[in-house]
Design a protein around this motif. Structure first.
Motif, PDB file in Angstrom:
ATOM      1  N   GLY A  19       6.167  -7.694 -36.017  1.00  0.00           N
ATOM      2  CA  GLY A  19       7.312  -6.873 -35.632  1.00  0.00           C
ATOM      3  C   GLY A  19       8.160  -7.460 -34.523  1.00  0.00           C
ATOM      4  O   GLY A  19       9.203  -6.896 -34.175  1.00  0.00           O
ATOM      5  N   ALA A  20       7.746  -8.594 -33.955  1.00  0.00           N
ATOM      6  CA  ALA A  20       8.538  -9.223 -32.898  1.00  0.00           C
ATOM      7  C   ALA A  20       9.854  -9.743 -33.473  1.00  0.00           C
ATOM      8  O   ALA A  20       9.921 -10.123 -34.642  1.00  0.00           O
ATOM      9  N   PRO A  21      10.927  -9.781 -32.665  1.00  0.00           N
ATOM     10  CA  PRO A  21      12.228 -10.219 -33.184  1.00  0.00           C
ATOM     11  C   PRO A  21      12.252 -11.705 -33.513  1.00  0.00           C
ATOM     12  O   PRO A  21      11.645 -12.523 -32.823  1.00  0.00           O
ATOM     13  N   ARG A  22      12.964 -12.049 -34.583  1.00  0.00           N
ATOM     14  CA  ARG A  22      13.225 -13.425 -34.976  1.00  0.00           C
ATOM     15  C   ARG A  22      14.704 -13.535 -35.333  1.00  0.00           C
ATOM     16  O   ARG A  22      15.326 -12.550 -35.738  1.00  0.00           O
ATOM     17  N   THR A  23      15.268 -14.730 -35.208  1.00  0.00           N
ATOM     18  CA  THR A  23      16.715 -14.869 -35.403  1.00  0.00           C
ATOM     19  C   THR A  23      17.102 -15.843 -36.507  1.00  0.00           C
ATOM     20  O   THR A  23      18.258 -15.855 -36.926  1.00  0.00           O
ATOM     21  N   TYR A  24      16.181 -16.701 -37.001  1.00  0.00           N
ATOM     22  CA  TYR A  24      16.565 -17.621 -38.066  1.00  0.00           C
ATOM     23  C   TYR A  24      16.959 -16.833 -39.309  1.00  0.00           C
ATOM     24  O   TYR A  24      16.264 -15.911 -39.718  1.00  0.00           O
ATOM     25  N   GLN A  25      18.079 -17.180 -39.918  1.00  0.00           N
ATOM     26  CA  GLN A  25      18.653 -16.473 -41.062  1.00  0.00           C
ATOM     27  C   GLN A  25      19.045 -15.039 -40.705  1.00  0.00           C
ATOM     28  O   GLN A  25      18.980 -14.135 -41.530  1.00  0.00           O
ATOM     29  N   GLY A  26      19.445 -14.816 -39.465  1.00  0.00           N
ATOM     30  CA  GLY A  26      19.885 -13.492 -39.039  1.00  0.00           C
ATOM     31  C   GLY A  26      18.792 -12.729 -38.315  1.00  0.00           C
ATOM     32  O   GLY A  26      17.646 -13.155 -38.247  1.00  0.00           O
ATOM     33  N   GLN A  27      19.164 -11.593 -37.766  1.00  0.00           N
ATOM     34  CA  GLN A  27      18.203 -10.761 -37.043  1.00  0.00           C
ATOM     35  C   GLN A  27      17.161 -10.200 -38.009  1.00  0.00           C
ATOM     36  O   GLN A  27      17.501  -9.628 -39.042  1.00  0.00           O
ATOM     37  N   ARG A  28      15.891 -10.365 -37.688  1.00  0.00           N
ATOM     38  CA  ARG A  28      14.798  -9.874 -38.516  1.00  0.00           C
ATOM     39  C   ARG A  28      13.579  -9.679 -37.628  1.00  0.00           C
ATOM     40  O   ARG A  28      13.655  -9.894 -36.414  1.00  0.00           O
ATOM     41  N   THR A  29      12.477  -9.274 -38.219  1.00  0.00           N
ATOM     42  CA  THR A  29      11.238  -9.118 -37.472  1.00  0.00           C
ATOM     43  C   THR A  29      10.149 -10.002 -38.078  1.00  0.00           C
ATOM     44  O   THR A  29      10.196 -10.359 -39.258  1.00  0.00           O
ATOM     45  N   HIS A  30       9.191 -10.340 -37.255  1.00  0.00           N
ATOM     46  CA  HIS A  30       8.082 -11.195 -37.683  1.00  0.00           C
ATOM     47  C   HIS A  30       7.145 -10.402 -38.581  1.00  0.00           C
ATOM     48  O   HIS A  30       6.672  -9.330 -38.203  1.00  0.00           O
ATOM     49  N   GLU A  31       6.844 -10.937 -39.774  1.00  0.00           N
ATOM     50  CA  GLU A  31       6.019 -10.222 -40.742  1.00  0.00           C
ATOM     51  C   GLU A  31       4.661 -10.878 -40.925  1.00  0.00           C
ATOM     52  O   GLU A  31       4.124 -10.923 -42.033  1.00  0.00           O
ATOM     53  N   GLY A  32       4.096 -11.400 -39.863  1.00  0.00           N
ATOM     54  CA  GLY A  32       2.784 -12.011 -39.983  1.00  0.00           C
ATOM     55  C   GLY A  32       2.189 -12.314 -38.634  1.00  0.00           C
ATOM     56  O   GLY A  32       2.611 -11.777 -37.600  1.00  0.00           O
ATOM     57  N   THR A  33       1.194 -13.192 -38.643  1.00  0.00           N
ATOM     58  CA  THR A  33       0.549 -13.663 -37.417  1.00  0.00           C
ATOM     59  C   THR A  33       0.537 -15.180 -37.442  1.00  0.00           C
ATOM     60  O   THR A  33       0.228 -15.790 -38.471  1.00  0.00           O
ATOM     61  N   ASP A  34       0.870 -15.797 -36.320  1.00  0.00           N
ATOM     62  CA  ASP A  34       0.886 -17.253 -36.209  1.00  0.00           C
ATOM     63  C   ASP A  34      -0.413 -17.736 -35.567  1.00  0.00           C
ATOM     64  O   ASP A  34      -0.837 -17.226 -34.536  1.00  0.00           O
ATOM     65  N   LEU A  35      -1.019 -18.752 -36.188  1.00  0.00           N
ATOM     66  CA  LEU A  35      -2.257 -19.336 -35.683  1.00  0.00           C
ATOM     67  C   LEU A  35      -1.989 -20.758 -35.213  1.00  0.00           C
ATOM     68  O   LEU A  35      -1.367 -21.553 -35.930  1.00  0.00           O
ATOM     69  N   PHE A  36      -2.478 -21.085 -34.025  1.00  0.00           N
ATOM     70  CA  PHE A  36      -2.237 -22.383 -33.412  1.00  0.00           C
ATOM     71  C   PHE A  36      -3.562 -23.079 -33.119  1.00  0.00           C
ATOM     72  O   PHE A  36      -4.531 -22.434 -32.708  1.00  0.00           O
ATOM     73  N   GLY A  37      -3.585 -24.389 -33.303  1.00  0.00           N
ATOM     74  CA  GLY A  37      -4.731 -25.184 -32.888  1.00  0.00           C
ATOM     75  C   GLY A  37      -4.513 -25.755 -31.506  1.00  0.00           C
ATOM     76  O   GLY A  37      -3.410 -25.676 -30.946  1.00  0.00           O
ATOM     77  N   THR A  38      -5.546 -26.327 -30.943  1.00  0.00           N
ATOM     78  CA  THR A  38      -5.429 -26.954 -29.625  1.00  0.00           C
ATOM     79  C   THR A  38      -4.496 -28.153 -29.665  1.00  0.00           C
ATOM     80  O   THR A  38      -3.758 -28.414 -28.725  1.00  0.00           O
ATOM     81  N   LYS A  39      -4.508 -28.875 -30.795  1.00  0.00           N
ATOM     82  CA  LYS A  39      -3.664 -30.065 -30.941  1.00  0.00           C
ATOM     83  C   LYS A  39      -2.392 -29.710 -31.704  1.00  0.00           C
ATOM     84  O   LYS A  39      -2.450 -29.082 -32.757  1.00  0.00           O
TER      85      LYS A  39
END
Length: 286
Positions: free
Chosen positions: A148-168
């Protein structure tokens, strides 16, 4: 004799009043409980947030293994009882879950069936955390609740997932595996998601993996996939024409979608699913 009859009558009245009061209390509690279930529940923001803790799911797993109540039935009832906020929450017995399930099926059958099916699509086929950990390494996979966090690529929208990051922050380093069995429904390039793949699980949930660096094999629509199978490697593709990369840190965007008769695609928050699956993370040699 008259005195005895009066005493008997008083006793009967007392018992009757107590029973009546008990029935009235139960009726009021039942109505209060039923009002917690909104119309079209899976389309509400409260449900889509999936505020469910690992402890709740572990308890329901135990109930399901014991044959007390299925995971999807128990979760649907418990969500209603907790007004769609269960992160930890007060424990509820299988007997109480069954009693409330019967009430929902009797009084709110259609909406409860929709909620139960959604719980089944999201949770029933889960087997593996999507990013295995390096064998014997010190690295870790991190993620936060940004649904639900705001995103702006391709216009105003909301985040529809979860992002996973590694240490590297290295594209093509971390493997991405399927969390469920299923069938490839979408694969290839999307301007927003880069190289992505979408898997439809046996119970109907759609599990989406985006920003891949590359694929584990030449996937085609209709291919069968096994839980734990390598889908590809984590990358930083997307936000442009085919082949665009490097516009953001390397990560996996993981999404979950369900569908109803009226709505073919409803995003739900994967954060609870990922917390629940963290214990199932396998190990790979990087």
């Amino acid at each position: 004799m008259k005195k005895e009859r009066n005493l008997l009558l008083a006793a009967v009245l007392t018992v009757g009043l107590a029973v009546g009061q008990s029935l009235l209390t139960w009726a009021l509690l039942a109505e209060s409980f039923l009002r917690k279930l909104p119309d079209d529940p899976v389309e509400t923001a409260a449900f889509r947030q999936l505020a469910v803790g690992e402890e709740n799911l572990q308890i329901l797993e135990k109930y399901s293994r014991s044959g007390d109540i299925s995971l999807e039935d128990g979760l649907a009832v418990w969500l209603v009882d907790g007004a769609f906020s269960l992160d930890g929450g007060e424990r509820i017995s299988p007997g109480e879950l069954k009693r409330k399930q019967n009430l929902l099926e009797e009084r709110r059958a259609s909406d409860f069936a929709m909620l139960r099916q959604a719980c089944k699509e999201i949770f029933l086929d889960l087997e593996y955390f999507p990013v295995p950990l390096p064998e014997g390494g010190e690295e870790e996979i991190t993620f936060e609740d940004t649904f639900g966090a705001p995103r702006t690529y391709q216009g105003q929208r909301t985040h529809e997932g979860t992002d996973l990051f590694g240490t590297k922050n290295i594209s093509g380093y971390y493997p991405v595996v399927s969390v469920t069995d299923g069938v490839v429904e979408k694969v290839g390039w999307l301007p927003l998601g880069g190289w992505r793949i979408g898997i439809r699980s046996p119970s109907g949930g759609y599990f989406y993996y985006a920003h891949l660096d590359s694929y584990g094999r030449n996937f085609q629509q209709g291919d069968s996939v096994r839980a734990g199978e390598l889908l590809g490697l984590m990358g930083d593709t997307g936000y442009g024409t085919e082949g665009t990369s490097g516009k953001f840190p390397v990560h996996l965007h993981f999404g979950i979608y369900i569908r109803t008769d009226d709505c073919p695609e409803i995003s739900v928050n994967p954060y609870a699913v990922l917390r629940y699956l963290k214990k199932t993370a396998g190990e790979y040699t990087y």
